[in-house]
Design a protein around this motif. Sequence first.
Motif, PDB file in Angstrom:
ATOM      1  N   ALA A  25      45.549  22.309 -27.479  1.00 44.17           N
ATOM      2  CA  ALA A  25      46.287  21.068 -27.743  1.00 44.17           C
ATOM      3  C   ALA A  25      46.983  21.131 -29.093  1.00 44.17           C
ATOM      4  O   ALA A  25      48.164  20.772 -29.224  1.00 44.17           O
ATOM      5  CB  ALA A  25      45.338  19.873 -27.672  1.00 44.17           C
TER       6      ALA A  25
ATOM      7  N   ASN B 108      51.018  21.115 -29.909  1.00 47.33           N
ATOM      8  CA  ASN B 108      51.623  20.163 -30.838  1.00 47.33           C
ATOM      9  C   ASN B 108      52.406  20.874 -31.939  1.00 47.33           C
ATOM     10  O   ASN B 108      53.478  20.414 -32.347  1.00 47.33           O
ATOM     11  CB  ASN B 108      50.543  19.270 -31.451  1.00 47.33           C
TER      12      ASN B 108
ATOM     13  N   PHE C 157      49.576  15.947 -27.563  1.00 51.12           N
ATOM     14  CA  PHE C 157      48.301  16.290 -26.947  1.00 51.12           C
ATOM     15  C   PHE C 157      47.155  15.882 -27.866  1.00 51.12           C
ATOM     16  O   PHE C 157      47.205  16.127 -29.074  1.00 51.12           O
ATOM     17  CB  PHE C 157      48.225  17.794 -26.670  1.00 51.12           C
ATOM     18  N   GLU C 158      46.134  15.275 -27.273  1.00 52.02           N
ATOM     19  CA  GLU C 158      44.954  14.932 -28.075  1.00 52.02           C
ATOM     20  C   GLU C 158      44.205  16.213 -28.408  1.00 52.02           C
ATOM     21  O   GLU C 158      43.869  17.004 -27.513  1.00 52.02           O
ATOM     22  CB  GLU C 158      44.047  13.973 -27.321  1.00 52.02           C
ATOM     23  N   GLU C 159      43.920  16.404 -29.666  1.00 56.08           N
ATOM     24  CA  GLU C 159      43.291  17.637 -30.123  1.00 56.08           C
ATOM     25  C   GLU C 159      41.768  17.537 -30.102  1.00 56.08           C
ATOM     26  O   GLU C 159      41.204  16.462 -30.220  1.00 56.08           O
ATOM     27  CB  GLU C 159      43.800  17.988 -31.524  1.00 56.08           C
TER      28      GLU C 159
ATOM     29  N   GLU D 103      43.278  17.914 -21.817  1.00 52.43           N
ATOM     30  CA  GLU D 103      44.275  17.131 -22.556  1.00 52.43           C
ATOM     31  C   GLU D 103      45.603  17.029 -21.807  1.00 52.43           C
ATOM     32  O   GLU D 103      46.420  16.139 -22.087  1.00 52.43           O
ATOM     33  CB  GLU D 103      44.511  17.738 -23.946  1.00 52.43           C
TER      34      GLU D 103
ATOM     35  N   TRP E 241      48.650  13.624 -21.140  1.00 56.47           N
ATOM     36  CA  TRP E 241      50.011  13.957 -21.581  1.00 56.47           C
ATOM     37  C   TRP E 241      50.991  13.848 -20.415  1.00 56.47           C
ATOM     38  O   TRP E 241      52.057  13.226 -20.537  1.00 56.47           O
ATOM     39  CB  TRP E 241      50.045  15.372 -22.163  1.00 56.47           C
TER      40      TRP E 241
ATOM     41  N   LYS F 277      51.489  10.165 -19.318  1.00 58.72           N
ATOM     42  CA  LYS F 277      52.365   9.390 -20.209  1.00 58.72           C
ATOM     43  C   LYS F 277      53.817   9.812 -20.048  1.00 58.72           C
ATOM     44  O   LYS F 277      54.728   8.976 -20.118  1.00 58.72           O
ATOM     45  CB  LYS F 277      51.921   9.529 -21.663  1.00 58.72           C
TER      46      LYS F 277
ATOM     47  N   ASP G  59      34.890  15.559 -21.359  1.00 57.02           N
ATOM     48  CA  ASP G  59      36.323  15.550 -21.680  1.00 57.02           C
ATOM     49  C   ASP G  59      37.157  15.069 -20.500  1.00 57.02           C
ATOM     50  O   ASP G  59      38.167  14.377 -20.678  1.00 57.02           O
ATOM     51  CB  ASP G  59      36.781  16.942 -22.120  1.00 57.02           C
TER      52      ASP G  59
ATOM     53  N   HIS H 286      36.893  11.400 -20.425  1.00 57.69           N
ATOM     54  CA  HIS H 286      37.732  10.844 -21.491  1.00 57.69           C
ATOM     55  C   HIS H 286      39.193  10.802 -21.068  1.00 57.69           C
ATOM     56  O   HIS H 286      39.890   9.807 -21.308  1.00 57.69           O
ATOM     57  CB  HIS H 286      37.569  11.686 -22.757  1.00 57.69           C
ATOM     58  N   ALA H 287      39.669  11.862 -20.418  1.00 59.90           N
ATOM     59  CA  ALA H 287      41.052  11.895 -19.952  1.00 59.90           C
ATOM     60  C   ALA H 287      41.300  10.826 -18.894  1.00 59.90           C
ATOM     61  O   ALA H 287      42.353  10.172 -18.887  1.00 59.90           O
ATOM     62  CB  ALA H 287      41.387  13.282 -19.399  1.00 59.90           C
TER      63      ALA H 287
ATOM     64  N   GLN I 175      41.523   7.495 -20.578  1.00 55.15           N
ATOM     65  CA  GLN I 175      42.828   7.328 -21.220  1.00 55.15           C
ATOM     66  C   GLN I 175      43.879   6.887 -20.215  1.00 55.15           C
ATOM     67  O   GLN I 175      44.679   5.982 -20.487  1.00 55.15           O
ATOM     68  CB  GLN I 175      43.267   8.643 -21.868  1.00 55.15           C
TER      69      GLN I 175
END
Length: 340
Positions: free
Chosen positions: A74, A78, A180-182, A187, A191, A194, A231, A234-235, A238
């Motif tokens: 990620a 970025n 991207f969330e690091e 991740e 992305w 969105k 993770d 978490h995604a 989000q």
Amino acid sequence: MKGAERISIIIPVYNVEQYLRQCLDSLCGELVDADCEMILVDDGSSDHSGSLCDAYAGNYEAITVVHQRHAGAAAARNTGLGAARGDYILFIDADDYVEEGVLTLLSKELRDQADFYFLQMQKRYPDGSVKLLDRIDDLQLKNKEKAHCIRYLSKLDRYPGSACAKMARRQMVLSNHIFFEEGVTAEDLAWTMKCILCARTFRALNIPFYDYRQMRAGSVTSVTNVQTLHDLKHAIDQAIAFADFWKFCAYRHEIYAMTAYEAEVFLLLYGSMDAAQRTAYEHTAKKMCRLLKYRRKKRTVGIRSLVSLAGVRRGARILYLLRKNSGSYCVRRLISRFGS
């Protein structure tokens, strides 16, 4: 390099020495003709990947190399976004590669200047076999209203969550702060979601383009890392949060439907864990099950029925075993009963 390139190809590189040359060779011959630049982000490799990047940059003016401390894919992406100058962004993983001649074709297809492009991916197995991934129908996207496009994407068999084999207008990405969330895996999912929600126009270019290397043909991981499961949750959280944001709430049902596919993936991974881990994550798995009602696919209906009858812990385990042993007669009977 002179002027702004049409496409910025961003490749995170970390300890992929044995695959990197094939990846770069598949792209380098077309960089000039396709009006592209390539940004190689060496994410603190401890093998010879970094020096190989420098060697290619010495031979091709269109290649830029950035070396940084290891911070994950990620962070490397970025970094590449910050260095990019092209009108469009294209991400490629360094252990994958692209088909010959397609980069020039993609550059020509940009004349309609859509905000977001879906490109065709195919899995490459060690035995040489190839499996084409789900095709996205360009007729459902080209010159269609945004609401129609998102509704169509929400009904696909799979949520196209990978950042690879997508082209996004750079200005659209930057103006909407789509980074991207690091520090986490999965991740890509948020992305891509969105990007889909922020884009105004879409296209699908169904040219066999991206070769997604498979290390083990047809296998399902037998042991899932708890961090991977965390993770992915978490995604998913989000993506669900996007549905409550005023800017995207009009697409709430479609967001839930796309996220429900990842909930299926979560349940499959959850089912691969041992009994103690499944007990620890049972509450989270039950929350994932609530999303399944937003998908109307036969497979999803089957999973919902299975979990309802067997409970989430046993149902997810059966789901994992069905996937792992899908060739046996008894499993085929179960699949036909619960949905495939």
